[in-house]
Design a protein around this motif. Structure first.
Motif, short mmCIF file in Angstrom:
data_model
loop_
_atom_site.label_atom_id
_atom_site.label_comp_id
_atom_site.label_asym_id
_atom_site.label_seq_id
_atom_site.Cartn_x
_atom_site.Cartn_y
_atom_site.Cartn_z
N LEU A 211 0.82 -1.20 0.00
CA LEU A 211 0.00 0.00 0.00
C LEU A 211 0.86 1.26 0.00
O LEU A 211 1.99 1.25 0.48
N SER A 212 0.30 2.33 -0.51
CA SER A 212 0.99 3.61 -0.53
C SER A 212 0.48 4.51 0.59
O SER A 212 -0.54 4.24 1.22
N GLU A 213 1.20 5.60 0.80
CA GLU A 213 0.89 6.51 1.90
C GLU A 213 -0.54 7.02 1.84
O GLU A 213 -1.23 7.10 2.86
N TRP A 214 -1.01 7.38 0.63
CA TRP A 214 -2.36 7.93 0.51
C TRP A 214 -3.43 6.90 0.80
O TRP A 214 -4.56 7.25 1.11
N ASP A 215 -3.10 5.60 0.71
CA ASP A 215 -4.06 4.55 1.01
C ASP A 215 -4.34 4.44 2.51
O ASP A 215 -5.43 4.01 2.90
N VAL A 216 -3.36 4.79 3.34
CA VAL A 216 -3.43 4.44 4.76
C VAL A 216 -3.33 5.60 5.73
O VAL A 216 -3.61 5.43 6.92
N ALA A 217 -2.94 6.79 5.26
CA ALA A 217 -2.65 7.88 6.19
C ALA A 217 -3.85 8.22 7.08
O ALA A 217 -3.73 8.29 8.32
N ALA A 218 -5.01 8.42 6.49
CA ALA A 218 -6.19 8.75 7.27
C ALA A 218 -6.65 7.55 8.10
O ALA A 218 -7.06 7.68 9.25
N GLY A 219 -6.58 6.35 7.51
CA GLY A 219 -7.05 5.15 8.19
C GLY A 219 -6.25 4.80 9.42
O GLY A 219 -6.81 4.33 10.42
N ILE A 220 -4.95 5.01 9.39
CA ILE A 220 -4.12 4.74 10.57
C ILE A 220 -4.58 5.59 11.74
O ILE A 220 -4.73 5.11 12.87
N LEU A 221 -4.79 6.89 11.47
CA LEU A 221 -5.26 7.77 12.55
C LEU A 221 -6.63 7.34 13.06
O LEU A 221 -6.86 7.32 14.28
N LEU A 222 -7.52 6.97 12.17
CA LEU A 222 -8.85 6.52 12.59
C LEU A 222 -8.77 5.33 13.53
O LEU A 222 -9.42 5.31 14.59
N VAL A 223 -7.98 4.32 13.16
CA VAL A 223 -7.89 3.13 14.00
C VAL A 223 -7.31 3.47 15.37
O VAL A 223 -7.82 3.04 16.40
N ARG A 224 -6.25 4.25 15.39
CA ARG A 224 -5.63 4.60 16.67
C ARG A 224 -6.54 5.44 17.54
O ARG A 224 -6.62 5.23 18.76
N GLU A 225 -7.25 6.38 16.94
CA GLU A 225 -8.15 7.21 17.73
C GLU A 225 -9.40 6.44 18.17
O GLU A 225 -10.10 6.87 19.08
N ALA A 226 -9.66 5.31 17.53
CA ALA A 226 -10.77 4.44 17.96
C ALA A 226 -10.31 3.42 19.00
O ALA A 226 -11.06 2.51 19.35
N GLY A 227 -9.08 3.57 19.48
CA GLY A 227 -8.57 2.68 20.52
C GLY A 227 -7.80 1.49 20.02
O GLY A 227 -7.45 0.60 20.80
N GLY A 228 -7.49 1.46 18.71
CA GLY A 228 -6.78 0.33 18.14
C GLY A 228 -5.29 0.57 18.01
O GLY A 228 -4.77 1.63 18.38
N PHE A 229 -4.62 -0.42 17.46
CA PHE A 229 -3.17 -0.38 17.27
C PHE A 229 -2.85 -0.68 15.81
O PHE A 229 -3.54 -1.45 15.15
N VAL A 230 -1.79 -0.04 15.32
CA VAL A 230 -1.36 -0.21 13.94
C VAL A 230 0.16 -0.34 13.92
O VAL A 230 0.86 0.39 14.63
N SER A 231 0.67 -1.27 13.12
CA SER A 231 2.12 -1.43 12.99
C SER A 231 2.44 -2.03 11.63
O SER A 231 1.54 -2.38 10.86
N ASP A 232 3.74 -2.17 11.35
CA ASP A 232 4.15 -2.98 10.21
C ASP A 232 4.12 -4.45 10.65
O ASP A 232 3.76 -4.76 11.79
N PHE A 233 4.48 -5.36 9.76
CA PHE A 233 4.35 -6.78 10.08
C PHE A 233 5.28 -7.22 11.21
O PHE A 233 5.06 -8.27 11.82
N ARG A 234 6.31 -6.43 11.48
CA ARG A 234 7.25 -6.78 12.54
C ARG A 234 6.91 -6.09 13.87
O ARG A 234 7.66 -6.19 14.83
N GLY A 235 5.81 -5.37 13.90
CA GLY A 235 5.41 -4.67 15.12
C GLY A 235 5.99 -3.28 15.25
O GLY A 235 5.82 -2.64 16.29
N GLY A 236 6.66 -2.79 14.21
CA GLY A 236 7.27 -1.47 14.25
C GLY A 236 6.39 -0.39 13.64
O GLY A 236 5.23 -0.63 13.29
N GLU A 237 6.99 0.79 13.47
CA GLU A 237 6.25 1.95 12.98
C GLU A 237 6.51 2.25 11.51
O GLU A 237 6.11 3.30 11.02
N ALA A 238 7.17 1.35 10.79
CA ALA A 238 7.56 1.62 9.40
C ALA A 238 6.50 1.18 8.40
O ALA A 238 6.79 0.54 7.39
N MET A 239 5.25 1.54 8.66
CA MET A 239 4.15 1.11 7.79
C MET A 239 4.31 1.66 6.37
O MET A 239 4.12 0.94 5.39
#
Length: 266
Positions: A211-239
């Motif tokens: 996925l590209s940045e424009w695919d996920v930028a808004a969605g990452i914030l939505l999930v986190r602000e809804a109480g969820g967690f987001v990471s890359d496949f290794r558990g890091g922040e390099a999505m």
């Protein structure tokens, strides 16, 4: 009525102005199915027209901001610390085939951090939005991620490699690792909406690569602000850098990224 910042007001104005044209163009797709070239060109034009409308509204409101665009060139603004990240039509293949599942995604980034995001479904009129520290919302209804804790009870969303895009062998290993553990896996074809639905608790989790940045930028914030967690496949922040993402509530996301990390080793 829930109050929100002027950034969300501008995003909402932009998507509402672009949506009628997308709805009209979506209604014309069936008439173009007899031609291989025609529908693809038509959808590309619809994509660009939506982007032009959105950019016009955003640029008028914040003329000094930069823009990162799917269809156009990225632009650096006079305010080098602020930019819009825009996908004017996420789910173009669905759009092309007359499938009513696509969205507009807009995020606002300041000082390298996404502070506001909005994902809008033109056909239903649903607007999922979030602001950093102020929660995630569907119109004026507060969103929370699913509370399910066991993968066996969960339905997950993902994206599937297709011709010329993605690593099918790697994806097969991921499915082999995940499918025996969950109640179901769905592929709807619009990553921004998948993430919005994770935020809304409709999906319990989501993963995808490529996925590209424009695919996920808004969605990452939505999930986190809804109480969820987001990471890359290794558990890091390099999505964005690794072009891979896994999302869900704390229990689901933790278990899922570990399964994906193990699958990558095989």
């Amino acid at each position: 009525m829930v109050s929100h910042s002027s950034l969300i007001t501008v995003m909402e104005k932009a998507v509402r102005k672009a949506s009628p044209r997308l709805r009209r163009d979506f209604g014309e797709v069936d008439a173009l199915q007899v031609s291989r070239k025609g529908p693809a060109d038509f959808v590309s034009n619809a994509d660009r027209a939506a982007e032009e409308t959105i950019v016009e509204v955003l640029s008028h409101a914040r003329p000094d901001w930069g823009l990162t665009l799917e269809e156009g060139q990225s632009r650096t603004g006079a305010d080098a610390k602020s930019r819009w990240i825009v996908d004017p039509l996420d789910g173009t293949t669905n759009f092309l085939h007359g499938m009513p599942h696509f969205a507009i995604s807009i995020a606002a980034e300041v000082n390298g951090e996404v502070v506001s995001g909005l994902i809008h479904q033109p056909l239903t009129g649903e607007s999922y939005w979030a602001e950093k520290g102020r929660g995630a919302w569907l119109s004026d209804r507060r969103l929370r991620v699913s509370a399910r804790r066991e993968l066996a009870d969960c339905v997950l969303a993902t994206g599937i490699p297709f011709r010329g895009h993605g690593d099918t062998a790697a994806f097969s290993r991921q499915l082999d690792a995940v499918m025996p553990e969950v109640a179901g896996v769905r592929r709807f074809g619009a990553a921004s909406l998948d993430l919005a639905w994770v935020a809304a608790g409709r999906f319990d989790g989501f993963w995808e690569s490529g996925l590209s940045e424009w695919d996920v930028a808004a969605g990452i914030l939505l999930v986190r602000e809804a109480g969820g967690f987001v990471s890359d496949f290794r558990g890091g922040e390099a999505m964005v850098a690794r072009r891979e993402i896994v999302a869900g509530n704390g229990q689901v996301q933790s278990r899922l990224h570990k399964l994906l990390a193990e699958a990558a080793k095989t």
